[in-house]
Design an enzyme around this catalytic site. Structure first.
Site: not given
Ligand SMILES: Nc1nc2c(c(=O)[nH]1)N[C@@H](CN(C=O)c1ccc(C(=O)N[C@@H](CCC(=O)O)C(=O)O)cc1)CN2
Ligand SMILES: NCC(=O)N[C@@H]1O[C@H](COP(=O)([O-])[O-])[C@@H](O)[C@H]1O
Length: 208
Positions: A102-103
């Site tokens: 979820t995003h």
């Molecule tokens: N392969 C995938 N893994 C994940 C996805 C995805 O689309 N493909 N979605 C994420 C959740 N997310 C957005 O919804 C998201 C979360 C984190 C990052 C990011 O850049 N993370 C960095 C580290 C950030 C940190 O440690 O605070 C990283 O992984 O290096 C981008 C998108 C869940 N997994």
């Molecule tokens: N790109 C990843 C990202 O931003 N995810 C977001 O983190 C929140 C977690 O809330 P929660 O811990 O209260 O469920 C959610 O709003 C989710 O969409």
């Protein structure tokens, strides 16, 4: 199986839904990439199995991916839900399990770790949330469902994100419930809910 990195309000919504047998699924475990988060506390209060797999405890992302895969596999989930999980999942995990994320934006707009901040900075008047299948890219997997949320004058990141979360929790519960009860299929970038469980594979839409 639910993966978290923060407050876990989406996890709580799934836990509350799963308390009703009609939801059709149970949460077998909760995984995280860090300690000391409310999401893990919520799991432990509910006596759910919980584990932490930190990137910094491993020699690089490949080793972390393998370790996370092993911890998830031990619980034999039918579906993995990334709900505020803030690490990019690797090929071992994605090749073994269907993963839903979820995003807090209307993908493909504002992918990444700071979607709400980025939408505010851009000045959009409408944003929202997206539930999608996870692939190797960052927020590039096939979209399952979206819902729009209006940006209000005076919104800051916290106020807008809270309004998005109110919508997102309902959307995620609805989508996950329908996937586990009715299955899903993927044709190209199009996901159709229903039609029974997909064939076994971890690719988006591949199911177990
Ligand atoms: N392969 C995938 N893994 C994940 C996805 C995805 O689309 N493909 N979605 C994420 C959740 N997310 C957005 O919804 C998201 C979360 C984190 C990052 C990011 O850049 N993370 C960095 C580290 C950030 C940190 O440690 O605070 C990283 O992984 O290096 C981008 C998108 C869940 N997994
Ligand atoms: N790109 C990843 C990202 O931003 N995810 C977001 O983190 C929140 C977690 O809330 P929660 O811990 O209260 O469920 C959610 O709003 C989710 O969409």
């Amino acid at each position: 199986m639910v993966l978290v990195s923060g407050s876990g309000s989406n996890l709580q919504a799934l836990m509350d839904a799963a308390a009703d047998a009609a939801f059709g699924a149970e949460i077998v475990a909760v995984g995280a990439d860090r300690d000391g988060i409310e999401g893990l506390a919520r799991a432990r209060r509910a006596d759910l199995p919980a584990f932490v797999v930190k990137v910094t405890d491993h020699e690089g992302r490949e080793a972390w991916d393998a370790a996370l895969h092993a911890r998830i596999a031990a619980h034999r989930p039918d579906l993995v839900v990334s709900a505020g999980f803030m690490k990019i999942l690797g090929p071992r995990v994605l090749g073994a399990f269907p993963v839903v994320n979820t995003h807090p934006a209307l993908l493909p707009a504002f992918p990444g770790a700071h979607a709400v901040r980025d939408a505010l900075a851009y000045g959009v008047r409408v944003t929202g949330c997206t539930v999608h299948l996870v692939d190797a890219g960052v927020d590039t997997g096939p979209v399952i469902a979206q819902q729009a949320v209006a940006v209000r004058d005076g919104d800051d990141e916290a106020s807008l994100h809270e309004r998005i979360k109110t919508v997102e929790r309902r959307l995620l519960v609805d989508v996950v419930g329908r996937m586990v009860r009715d299955g899903w299929s993927v044709t190209g970038r199009h996901v159709r809910l229903g039609g029974g469980r997909p064939a076994a594979s971890g690719a988006p839409g591949g199911g177990r």
